[in-house]
Design an enzyme around this catalytic site. Sequence first.
Site, PDB file in Angstrom:
ATOM      1  N   ARG A   1       0.622  -1.006  -0.173  1.00 19.72           N
ATOM      2  CA  ARG A   1       0.594  -0.186   0.025  1.00 19.72           C
ATOM      3  C   ARG A   1       0.701   1.133   0.020  1.00 19.72           C
ATOM      4  O   ARG A   1       0.417   2.735   0.567  1.00 19.72           O
ATOM      5  CB  ARG A   1      -0.722   0.033   0.833  1.00 19.72           C
TER       6      ARG A   1
ATOM      7  N   ARG B   1      -3.313   7.043   0.672  1.00 16.65           N
ATOM      8  CA  ARG B   1      -3.692   7.796   1.110  1.00 16.65           C
ATOM      9  C   ARG B   1      -2.803   8.921   2.446  1.00 16.65           C
ATOM     10  O   ARG B   1      -2.827  10.205   2.488  1.00 16.65           O
ATOM     11  CB  ARG B   1      -5.020   7.533   2.464  1.00 16.65           C
TER      12      ARG B   1
ATOM     13  N   ARG C   1      -6.884  11.932  -6.130  1.00 15.03           N
ATOM     14  CA  ARG C   1      -8.246  11.290  -5.352  1.00 15.03           C
ATOM     15  C   ARG C   1      -8.985  12.075  -5.420  1.00 15.03           C
ATOM     16  O   ARG C   1     -10.489  11.510  -5.713  1.00 15.03           O
ATOM     17  CB  ARG C   1      -7.976  10.616  -4.145  1.00 15.03           C
TER      18      ARG C   1
ATOM     19  N   ASP D   1      -7.201  -2.579  -7.805  1.00 16.90           N
ATOM     20  CA  ASP D   1      -7.121  -3.559  -5.732  1.00 16.90           C
ATOM     21  C   ASP D   1      -7.674  -5.113  -6.358  1.00 16.90           C
ATOM     22  O   ASP D   1      -7.921  -5.321  -7.198  1.00 16.90           O
ATOM     23  CB  ASP D   1      -8.403  -2.961  -5.104  1.00 16.90           C
TER      24      ASP D   1
ATOM     25  N   TYR E   1     -14.503 -11.462   0.300  1.00 18.14           N
ATOM     26  CA  TYR E   1     -15.380 -10.294   0.645  1.00 18.14           C
ATOM     27  C   TYR E   1     -16.433 -10.920  -0.507  1.00 18.14           C
ATOM     28  O   TYR E   1     -17.507 -10.044  -0.542  1.00 18.14           O
ATOM     29  CB  TYR E   1     -14.517  -9.181  -0.249  1.00 18.14           C
TER      30      TYR E   1
END
Length: 340
Positions: A23, A27, A36, A73, A148
């Site tokens: 990652r 952010r 973003r 992702d 998921y």
Amino acid sequence: MTKRLLQALAGEAVWPPPIWLMRQAGRYLPEYRAVRAGVRDFVALCTTPALAAEVTLQPLRRFGMDAAILFSDILILPWALGRALDFVEGEGPRLPPLTTAAEVDALDPARLPAALAPVLETIERVRAGVGAAALIGFAGAPFTVACYMVEGQGSRDFAAARLMAWREPALFGRLMATLTEATIASLDAQIAAGAEAVMLFDSWAGLLPPGEFRRHVIAPAARIVAALRARHPAVPVIGFPRLAGLLLGEYAAGSRVQGLGLDTAAEPALAARLVAAEVALQGNLDPLALLAGGAALAAETAAILAAMRGRPFVFNLGHGILPATPPDHVAALVAQVRGA
Ligand code: 1CP
């Protein structure tokens, strides 16, 4: 000149070791937040090649990492197979929970080439700009992606997915088989587009008891590694069976991955004894030690380096970087590893 990451994954004890961070685009970087802020949603960011390529390269520009990891992702694959996908700000992914045989049968591999085309274009763009760094493609491992899809969102225990595996093993097995083949197709296409190594993220592997771990984690990884090796013999696969614990050695031997990602809880010296000497280990700094910085970060980093010296190794975190991490701490970490 062979790239340092690829040398390590080929079994060489490159020192100082190559470094990249799970990652590493995200952010915690102001330049990521700026990109973003200009897009509608996270899926749009992943499927707009110019922007996805830009954020992939941001950590390389800032820190000079030894690898870029494709910005995408693991849930882009179920989306490409026809499932709806939404990322709720501050909460994570949402999918319609998959519960029926009809929904498994409706997963459509024929959609993959068109749906994944923007991802492949991102890879082509990044590859043209990576320089001496290596470009890593990736996919979620079938079990974690199934978690998921069945649960519909993140969870502590993914009970819905694991119950489906116990109650309806044939149905869960069909879902796993479809995901395994789609994962091979995706990674094969990523390599053809320019990925120089690929990583298989099995973030929830550690939830499974041993029999289920062998069936749903090791067996699909072995199938994926074998299929990719037949088509691209020189491209290494890094497996990340998070929280595999005592089954780490069996995973490495059974899957035949060239690189093994260690999670934060793994003892590096013990892992080194459990896996063959030519398998590169990758990891496993606590993301919270990186967030904390200072003496704790320096001491943890030194301990990992000392345990891994003399064997093929790639410095990384034990799980993804946290959004609150100060970028200065990442710069300090890279400097320490480079000075090893
Ligand atoms: O805009 C944003 O900040 C959204 C946050 C975000 C980001 C930056 C998500 C949502 N995904 C990503 C990118 C991402 N995800 C990458 C890109 C490359 C890089 O590493 O820089 C990769 C490799 C992933 C992989 C991923 N996604 C995993 C496997 C690794 C892991 O962390 O365990 C998993 C489980 C996901 C699902 C996912 N996507 C996003 C979130 C918040 C989550 C976790 C959901 C949860 O269970 O709580």
